[in-house]
Scaffold this motif. Sequence first.
Motif, short mmCIF file in Angstrom:
data_model
loop_
_atom_site.label_atom_id
_atom_site.label_comp_id
_atom_site.label_asym_id
_atom_site.label_seq_id
_atom_site.Cartn_x
_atom_site.Cartn_y
_atom_site.Cartn_z
N LEU A 32 106.67 36.90 130.54
CA LEU A 32 107.34 36.74 131.82
C LEU A 32 106.83 37.74 132.85
N VAL A 33 106.51 38.94 132.40
CA VAL A 33 105.96 39.95 133.30
C VAL A 33 104.63 39.47 133.87
N ARG A 34 103.78 38.90 133.02
CA ARG A 34 102.50 38.39 133.50
C ARG A 34 102.70 37.22 134.46
N CYS A 35 103.74 36.43 134.23
CA CYS A 35 104.04 35.34 135.16
C CYS A 35 104.44 35.87 136.53
N VAL A 36 105.21 36.92 136.56
CA VAL A 36 105.58 37.54 137.84
C VAL A 36 104.32 37.97 138.59
N ASN A 37 103.43 38.65 137.89
CA ASN A 37 102.21 39.13 138.54
C ASN A 37 101.35 37.98 139.03
N THR A 83 106.38 46.32 136.34
CA THR A 83 107.11 45.06 136.53
C THR A 83 108.23 44.95 135.50
N ALA A 84 107.93 45.32 134.25
CA ALA A 84 108.96 45.31 133.21
C ALA A 84 110.09 46.27 133.55
N SER A 85 109.75 47.38 134.20
CA SER A 85 110.77 48.34 134.61
C SER A 85 111.70 47.75 135.66
#
Length: 201
Positions: A32-37, A83-85
Amino acid sequence: MNRFIVLGHRAYTTGDFKLDDICGGAGRLDILVRCVNSAFFLSHDLRKDSEIYLVLEGGTDAPKTVRFYGPDMKYLNPDERSTASLIRNALLKKLDGKNEIRSSPGVYISRRSFEDVMKDLSDKCRFIYLREDGEDVREYEFPEEPCYILGDDRDPTKEEERIMSEYPYDKINLGPVSYHANHCMTIVLNEMDRRVTRMEG
């Protein structure tokens, strides 16, 4: 506005995970973090016309939805840890019912389920299900307000597909092989960028 809904089938809904282990220790939150980026980052810029809904369905306090909204976005950096933070900080917020609250500029948290998100967006956009048996993206006419639906490393469940079926949606495929969720987003955005460029030219 380019919208994405990403289903995090195991993604933790509590903030008690270590940022050094967002893959195994947070229910594949790394996807999901990679999707945000992928939704926001360009080489030297940030897409302000993107919005992504991360529907978290794992952990002990499911469901929750974390929304990243481009026009208000601040403090988003391209590294996965930061982003995870932002997601973890959102998960630590105390929620009141399904009301959405702001965690940081451009990041919002609520107790909304996938069904809630679909209902909320149904009058704002055209849903598009990214799936291998859909129409070829090269032949597809993009709507003005697209909202793409995709899973993490697992396809949407039959129940999630049932929820989708309650609303009109298109189904498109991105090529002859399967891609990671964040790669799918990059391909879709690239197709849209190309068409905008042709129209402007």
